[in-house]
Design a protein around this motif. Structure first.
Motif, PDB file in Angstrom:
ATOM      1  N   VAL A 154      65.030  76.608  -2.279  1.00  0.00           N
ATOM      2  CA  VAL A 154      64.515  75.433  -3.148  1.00  0.00           C
ATOM      3  C   VAL A 154      66.184  74.229  -2.338  1.00  0.00           C
ATOM      4  N   GLN A 194      65.314  73.219   1.053  1.00  0.00           N
ATOM      5  CA  GLN A 194      64.123  72.441   1.152  1.00  0.00           C
ATOM      6  C   GLN A 194      64.902  70.929   0.487  1.00  0.00           C
ATOM      7  N   PHE A 207      52.838  74.718  -1.631  1.00  0.00           N
ATOM      8  CA  PHE A 207      54.845  75.079  -1.697  1.00  0.00           C
ATOM      9  C   PHE A 207      54.646  76.567  -1.240  1.00  0.00           C
ATOM     10  N   VAL A 255      58.331  70.014  -7.333  1.00  0.00           N
ATOM     11  CA  VAL A 255      58.632  70.556  -6.978  1.00  0.00           C
ATOM     12  C   VAL A 255      59.823  71.684  -8.336  1.00  0.00           C
ATOM     13  N   ILE A 280      58.478  69.529   1.971  1.00  0.00           N
ATOM     14  CA  ILE A 280      59.532  70.399   1.376  1.00  0.00           C
ATOM     15  C   ILE A 280      59.265  72.053   2.639  1.00  0.00           C
TER      16      ILE A 280
END
Lengths: 507, 326
Positions: free
Chosen positions: B284, B287, A54, B53, A341
């Protein structure tokens, strides 16, 4: 073509950047180790490492995660060949001739030829991705459900005699494999079949459980009885030759090339991954061989073809994922997830919009494969030494890893029990002279046959002519008929004039 | 099987413990032990990726260990059963999809009781389903689809991501609402379903929106309508089913964050507060948007309300559409 090379040059600039190179290296090393460990899946490894990426730049993340996937294929063959433990499903078929080679003291040769096959297969797969990626859609899309169904039928017919020994036993084992694959949820109705109330069976048996059980555990049960209780060092596994001779290479190269082509074709057909590719490559190699009776007793072609096919299919797997944004299997879906992502959507515009990603990935394939070969070739000697470890340490350790690996695929104790069950069953089969390999063939190809057969009929509203109306499918069906006729003709001739079976078949 | 009985006993017992000792679980201490976030599907799917995540961010923010554990099988029921039976101390959580509210009506043997067996934590995100077609099909709107199916009831098939998924049931809803016939061709997952329409094997497809976005951008697929209440920011030019003439035609695939029943309130509060902060983080947010999700970040009440709303909704649809219980 020219733009491909310009792109590749750019790709090398990206992939050779210091941090990208390091991550690529890390990926292939981790992959290589994962490949050696029984049952430890690429899928779970990549998903465990996903959060690590990430915070990484997207190129480095993709390079590392992909490295795990193709790196694992290098390790995967090792236990198949040396211990008859198919740690990784695509390499199950490598056991068939790889392990007999080890028993003859030619394990090193088998590993050497595997490396060559890996190199050739991967190089072809990558080349195909460079050149074909932009045009891939038109090729892949010729394969609808009718074509896949016909191809699977051909694979089953050609492959049902892939094991040594009696053809009738082989066919019955293939059918048994298909039967096993029926357990689980029917995709067309959602109904559970043959689950006998076990919720753990609702998605069927795990391929890893079956292959590790039928090969690894069964072999263990068989040899544990034949080992002398005292002073047994290795299981009569000597290490005679470490390197393939010139003759080995001459014998191995044509199968490698044929396997490579089959692997790359399979990778273009949606949903036909490395495992199916390796089985088809082996079956085809035995079919066209002038001396098919050597297969199963350490024929070098039986190692070379499926290994080359696996590696070229693994590299080719990336094509639909990167150029269409449609993952061919769960590993590819995970890589896609990793890219998303980072806000990147693979698809037809990836090559133009994200040249760093696309060409960087391809360049890293070249680099990664080169690293793997340079890493693994010197290691062959060390791997083979593994066989010198006393049996009483080696096999219990392997069994331990098998249990952990099988458990980790779904976090289910049921699968560990299933593996042991299949091990005991496989031992029984071996005692009765049944070869377990066609079970895997049926288990892998059967569901794809059924799924696509029923899908074709749904779409044609029940009209069976749909299979011969379409040219590609008609060709496959024609080949199936030819194969059956040839078989029938051979059987007829054999009946009239019995042929002497070569002595090697009785070893 | 006896598992449902033993689970009931177990849940009751655990409920007693939780009620007797609410003070033991103090928010400041959470999590004292590693926390597992279960998903009911194999690695790589949308639920799995979202869980990872979330796990990464929760671990960072709460200074603890959050790991994702896959318990795939039976359309997510294996994972659900596992969580329903786990101790409700906050060490076992679950990220799950719409299967949570569909499966109780889809399976003959009721796999779990959504209300009784789980603590709703968060309504994380949602993605509309999309009806789409191949440019060669000649279909350009939902009206075309209805017209063609009415002209020839044998003409149309539609592909979906599998029996009992929201896209499949959306197709069934379309058949009911428009009074048309179509043959359902199930595929194992969104990717193969999109591929089938791309190669023009099946003229019409319905999947969770994300899977189609790259091909729509490249002009290889034609979007017909989305099933959200309002248009999707990813595809602002595509009408909703409501706009296409089907009032109240709203279905989506949502992501839920749940735990076993009777989780201590302080732990719930910490989890909800932290997760809301994570979801509202700009990165986030971005994403999830790329993956075709709209962030909802609704708390336990929103999640409970959705469960109360959707369980009967899907049950009625499955019953009316004659989708055989499995």
């Amino acid at each position: 073509m020219e733009s491909s090379f310009a792109g590749l040059a750019h790709g090398f600039e990206v992939a050779l950047q210091w941090h990208n190179l390091i991550w690529c290296f890390a990926g292939v090393i981790v992959g290589n180790m994962v490949g050696v460990l029984p049952g430890m899946g690429v899928l779970s490894t990549i998903s465990i490492l996903l959060p690590l990426t990430f915070s990484m730049p997207p190129v480095a993340a993709l390079l590392m995660l992909s490295g795990i996937y193709y790196g694992a294929q290098y390790g995967g063959a090792i236990c198949s060949i040396l211990l008859n433990l198919p740690c990784h499903p695509p390499h199950a078929v490598t056991c068939l001739d790889g392990y007999p080679m080890t028993k003859q003291g030619r394990g090193g040769v088998a590993l050497g030829i595997t490396m060559l096959a890996a190199m050739v297969g991967a190089a072809f797969g990558i080349g195909q991705m460079m050149v074909l990626a932009p045009y891939i859609a038109s090729i892949a899309f010729k394969f609808g459900p009718q074509e896949i169904c016909a191809l699977m039928l051909l694979g089953l017919l050609a492959g049902s005699t892939l094991a040594k020994g009696s053809p009738i036993k082989g066919v019955s084992m293939t059918l048994f494999g298909i039967l096993l694959s029926l357990a689980g949820t029917d995709i067309n109705t959602g109904n559970e079949r043959f689950t006998f109330g076990y919720i753990e069976l609702s998605d069927g048996f795990e391929l890893v459980a079956i292959s590790l059980g039928l090969f690894g555990i069964a072999e263990f049960l068989k040899s544990v009885n034949s080992v002398a209780p005292t002073g047994a060092r290795s299981v009569k596994l000597g290490v005679r030759d470490l390197r393939p001779t010139r003759a080995d290479l001459r014998q191995g190269l044509p199968p490698i090339l044929r396997g490579t082509i089959i692997g790359s074709l399979c990778s273009l057909i949606p949903g036909t991954g490395p495992t199916i590719a390796s089985f088809i490559a082996y079956a085809m190699e035995k079919k066209i061989s002038k001396s098919p009776e050597r297969f199963g007793y350490g024929a070098i072609e039986g190692v070379a073809a499926p290994e080359a096919s696996t590696h070229s299919a693994v590299q080719g797997d990336f094509i639909p994922t990167m150029s269409l944004g449609i993952p061919g299997d769960a590993v590819m879906a995970l890589l896609l997830g990793a890219l998303m992502i980072h806000g990147i959507q693979p698809g037809p515009r990836l090559i133009v919009e994200q040249p760093d990603i696309f060409w960087g990935l391809i360049a890293s394939f070249w680099i990664g494969n080169l690293i793997l070969v340079f890493l693994n070739v010197p290691l062959i000697g060390i791997w083979v030494k593994l066989l010198m470890v006393p049996y009483r340490y080696l096999y219990p350790t392997a069994l331990f890893f098998v249990c952990i690996g099988v458990f980790a695929t779904r976090n289910e104790m049921f699968d560990v029990a299933a593996t042991l069950g299949f091990g005991a069953f496989g031992y029984l089969l071996l005692q009765l002279g049944f070869e377990p390999a066609p079970i895997l063939l049926g288990f892998v190809l059967g569901p794809r046959l059924e799924e696509n057969f029923r899908r074709s009929l749904l779409l044609s509203r029940g009209d069976l002519a749909t299979f011969i109306d379409r040219p590609i499918s008609a060709v496959f069906i024609g080949l199936c008929v030819l194969l059956l006729l040839a078989q029938a003709f051979a059987a007829y001739r054999k009946m009239r004039a019995p042929v002497r079976v070569p002595m090697s078949a009785f070893e | 099987m006896s598992s449902s009985i033993s689970r009931r006993h177990f849940t009751a017992g655990v409920a007693g413990v939780a009620l007797a000792a609410p003070g033991l679980a103090r928010a400041a201490d959470y999590p004292q032990r590693p926390v597992r976030i279960v998903t009911g599907f194999a690695p790589g799917g949308p639920a799995d990726v979202l869980a990872r995540v979330l796990a990464a961010h929760l671990g960072e923010k709460l200074n603890g260990t959050f790991i994702v554990e896959n318990h795939p099988g039976a359309g997510g029921n294996i994972g659900c059963n596992f969580v329903a039976r786990a101790e409700p101390d906050g060490t076992t959580l679950m990220v799950h999809t719409s299967a949570l509210v569909i499966n109780p009506s889809l399976y003959k043997k009721k796999p779990y009781d959504v209300v009784r067996d789980f603590t709703p934590l968060m309504e994380l995100a949602t993605s509309p389903n999309i009806f789409f077609t191949n440019p060669q099909s000649g279909l350009t709107s939902m009206a075309d689809v209805v017209a063609r199916a009415k002209a020839d009831p044998q003409a149309l098939s539609f592909s979906s991501a599998g029996i009992g998924t929201p896209p499949h049931l959306s197709g069934e809803l379309l058949k009911l609402r428009a009074g048309i016939q179509m043959v359902h061709v199930p595929y194992p997952g969104g990717g193969p379903c999109v591929a089938a329409v791309l190669q023009n094997t099946v003229p019409l497809g319905c999947v969770s929106m994300q899977a189609t976005l790259p091909m729509i951008a490249a002009g290889k697929l034609v979007p017909l309508a989305v099933t959200g209440r309002s248009r999707s920011p990813n595809l602002p030019n595509v009408p909703t089913m409501i706009e296409a003439g089907f009032p109240d035609f709203v279905t989506d695939t949502f992501m839920a964050f749940i735990g076993p029943a009777h989780m201590p309130q302080p732990v719930v509060e910490v989890l909800v507060r932290t997760t809301q902060a994570i979801l509202n983080d700009a990165q986030v947010h971005q994403q999830l948007f790329t993956e075709g999700y709209e962030v909802l970040a609704g708390g336990p009440d929103a999640m409970a309300a959705r469960i109360a709303r959707e369980v009967p909704m899907w049950a009625a649809l499955i019953d009316k559409a004659g989708v055989g219980q499995v």
